[in-house]
Scaffold this motif. Sequence first.
Motif, short mmCIF file in Angstrom:
data_model
loop_
_atom_site.label_atom_id
_atom_site.label_comp_id
_atom_site.label_asym_id
_atom_site.label_seq_id
_atom_site.Cartn_x
_atom_site.Cartn_y
_atom_site.Cartn_z
N UNK A 17 0.82 -1.20 0.00
CA UNK A 17 0.00 0.00 0.00
C UNK A 17 0.86 1.26 0.00
N UNK A 18 1.96 1.20 0.68
CA UNK A 18 2.81 2.38 0.77
C UNK A 18 3.58 2.64 -0.52
N UNK A 19 3.89 1.59 -1.25
CA UNK A 19 4.53 1.82 -2.55
C UNK A 19 3.56 2.57 -3.45
N UNK A 20 2.30 2.18 -3.36
CA UNK A 20 1.25 2.84 -4.14
C UNK A 20 1.15 4.32 -3.76
N UNK A 21 1.22 4.59 -2.46
CA UNK A 21 1.15 5.98 -2.00
C UNK A 21 2.31 6.79 -2.58
N UNK A 22 3.50 6.19 -2.59
CA UNK A 22 4.67 6.88 -3.14
C UNK A 22 4.49 7.08 -4.65
N UNK A 23 3.89 6.10 -5.33
CA UNK A 23 3.62 6.27 -6.76
C UNK A 23 2.78 7.51 -7.01
N UNK A 24 1.70 7.62 -6.25
CA UNK A 24 0.84 8.80 -6.42
C UNK A 24 1.59 10.08 -6.06
N UNK A 25 2.44 9.98 -5.03
CA UNK A 25 3.22 11.16 -4.63
C UNK A 25 4.10 11.62 -5.79
N UNK A 26 4.66 10.66 -6.54
CA UNK A 26 5.51 11.03 -7.67
C UNK A 26 4.71 11.77 -8.74
N UNK A 27 3.46 11.34 -8.94
CA UNK A 27 2.61 12.06 -9.90
C UNK A 27 2.37 13.49 -9.43
N UNK A 28 2.17 13.64 -8.13
CA UNK A 28 2.00 15.00 -7.58
C UNK A 28 3.26 15.83 -7.77
N UNK A 29 4.43 15.18 -7.62
CA UNK A 29 5.68 15.91 -7.83
C UNK A 29 5.72 16.46 -9.25
N UNK A 30 5.32 15.62 -10.21
CA UNK A 30 5.32 16.06 -11.61
C UNK A 30 4.35 17.23 -11.81
N UNK A 31 3.18 17.13 -11.18
CA UNK A 31 2.20 18.22 -11.26
C UNK A 31 2.77 19.50 -10.66
N UNK A 32 3.39 19.35 -9.49
CA UNK A 32 3.92 20.53 -8.80
C UNK A 32 5.04 21.16 -9.62
N UNK A 33 5.87 20.32 -10.27
CA UNK A 33 6.94 20.86 -11.12
C UNK A 33 6.34 21.66 -12.27
N UNK A 34 5.25 21.16 -12.85
CA UNK A 34 4.60 21.85 -13.95
C UNK A 34 3.99 23.18 -13.50
N UNK A 35 3.29 23.14 -12.37
CA UNK A 35 2.67 24.37 -11.88
C UNK A 35 3.74 25.38 -11.48
N UNK A 36 4.88 24.85 -11.04
CA UNK A 36 5.99 25.73 -10.66
C UNK A 36 6.49 26.57 -11.83
N UNK A 37 6.38 26.01 -13.04
CA UNK A 37 6.80 26.78 -14.21
C UNK A 37 5.90 28.00 -14.36
N UNK A 38 4.60 27.79 -14.17
CA UNK A 38 3.64 28.88 -14.35
C UNK A 38 3.71 29.87 -13.18
N UNK A 39 3.62 29.33 -11.96
CA UNK A 39 3.54 30.19 -10.77
C UNK A 39 4.92 30.65 -10.32
N UNK A 40 5.85 29.71 -10.24
CA UNK A 40 7.16 30.03 -9.68
C UNK A 40 8.04 30.79 -10.66
N UNK A 41 8.10 30.35 -11.90
CA UNK A 41 9.00 30.99 -12.86
C UNK A 41 8.38 32.24 -13.47
N UNK A 42 7.16 32.10 -14.01
CA UNK A 42 6.58 33.24 -14.72
C UNK A 42 5.71 34.12 -13.83
N UNK A 43 5.44 33.65 -12.59
CA UNK A 43 4.70 34.48 -11.65
C UNK A 43 3.22 34.63 -11.98
N UNK A 44 2.64 33.63 -12.66
CA UNK A 44 1.22 33.71 -13.02
C UNK A 44 0.44 32.76 -12.11
N UNK A 45 -0.42 33.33 -11.29
CA UNK A 45 -1.17 32.52 -10.33
C UNK A 45 -2.23 31.71 -11.06
#
Lengths: 260, 347
Positions: free
Chosen positions: B30-58
């Motif tokens: 079950x915990x491996x599965x949780x980490x799998x989903x966490x990795x997907x969230x990491x990818x999402x957060x990296x993507x949103x970081x381009x918009x919010x963090x780099x370009x400053x667009x909320x």
Amino acid sequence: MDEYPLLVAERIGKHFGGLRALQGVSLSLGEKTITGLIGPNGAGKTTFFNVLTGIYKPDEGTVHFAGAPLPSGKPHRVAERGIARTFQNIRLFSQMTVLENVMVGRHLRTRAGLLGALFKTAGTLREEQAIRDRAFQLLEFVGIAAHATRVAATLSYGDQRRLEIARALATDPRLLALDEPAAGMNAMERKRLGGLLEQIRNMGTAVLLIEHDVRWVMGLCDRITVLDHGERIAEGTPREVQTDLRVIEAYLGTSRSVTA
Amino acid sequence: MKGVSCRWLVLGGAALILLPFALELLLGNGWVRIVDFALLYVLLALGLNIVVGYAGLLDLGYVAFFAVGAYVYALLNSPQWGLHWPIWIALPAGALLAACFGVLLGAPTLKLRGDYLAIVTLGFGEIIRIFLNNLDSPINITNGPQGIELIDSLHFGSLSLGQMHHVLGLRIPAVVNVYYLFLVVVVLGMVFSHRLERSRIGRAWAAIREDEVAAASMGLNTRNLKLLAFAMGASFGGLSGGLFAGFQGFVSPESFTLQESVMILCMVVLGGMGHIAGVVLGAMLLAILPEALRAAGDWEQMVFGRIWVDPSNLRLLLFGMALVLMMLRRPGGLWPSNARRNELQGQ
């Protein structure tokens, strides 16, 4: 001014609601000149700058630059055509380093795109190095290369103004437009800035500057335009302008208002 | 210096490779599965970081791109349309369509900033979700609120990651296969983010974030650069969505609510806007913390001898408290970038 003029602004008008900020203002300047734009507070100098650099669209009039009409309302296209500017209330990219600020100025004259960035192609790396070298060179030129790695916001006021000039020069402009570049500087710094601007002119970039310190401007500029209440009240060499009655009136008030 | 960082890289890599086996042994599958989903969230957060963090667009509607990617994969790999396309087409197609939607969202919002931009993006996120919910008539495209079932698991040719494999006598269950795929994608996402940040484009985004008027006056085409930021960020979201659909085997509009958008934004802000390591840390932490807090009921039982607060409520309560505490203690994020740290110290 014998050569054909680099910039010709004709009968520029701009109003904000009921306020007429500019009315029929014309100005032309040639290559290898320093032109001063002076006038009392609220005369419309910065508004004129904003029209010139595409931040405002004029309500009337046209601007021609290097023989072709200048796009209005598109600052980045104006910069591309070769007009770079600084701002009255310094607008640096304050959390970026001094060097990065100037590197942003090179954006316009470089090409590297998304794929080049993602895959770090040889061409991209070479261009990046060229951007860095050129930016550093410009910092040396304005005399703040020692601060290259500092965050821009931590620079002294005078150095921030010089950084703005370096950043503007990075776009390879044919006309450098400076909005009160000497504001907040002492006599010594002003003198050095004057020398820098003369050097820039002699290298082939025309300079247009807004200034309050009339004496400093008179010594520096080849020609001067005087604005008051959104209208041009005088134009000519510093000597001509200095003796113009309307200019004296604008700065000192009419005899009636002096006695009143 | 180089030797030291190299050794760390090898050690870290080995730890990441062994992690799923350790988790499986110690805490169960079950915990491996949780980490799998966490990795997907990491990818999402990296993507949103381009918009919010780099370009400053909320952007408060980011989950829409996740949804687009997920539905593209689902439609191209399920009985819904009877299609079974290879993932090297389905995943990029999802990322690409998400990027198009990014531009679609970006175009009308170019003149908006801050709060106003946030509200429009929020609306956009809801529109996508409601569309997915209602596109089952007159022609059934998304199967509406029932969602799409029986999605093919992630597979390379005949090698399916959805099954147990035996390699050299080692049992490798589906969740571990998927872990490795997600890990590779996340590492690539981090490398690409890093390269973007340090590039001519990344510098231009930073300039727009710092002062848009000055940036335009320096010749930056702020419109195109902002659209590019939206498109890049969205493509990360779309990719993550495709992986999500293939992993979960089922998608429905319920997975793409505003709460998800807010959560991803929290990950970026809490980790440290504009800083890759911070964003990764924030995403891992916020994805795993709610799961770890499932044990809250047991702790309560242990400490007080009886259940005072319903365990599921207690879990949310603790999670909320953790968020507030983290933000109070570290306003620039858990691991802020240098620029962000300077800004906060300056004020």
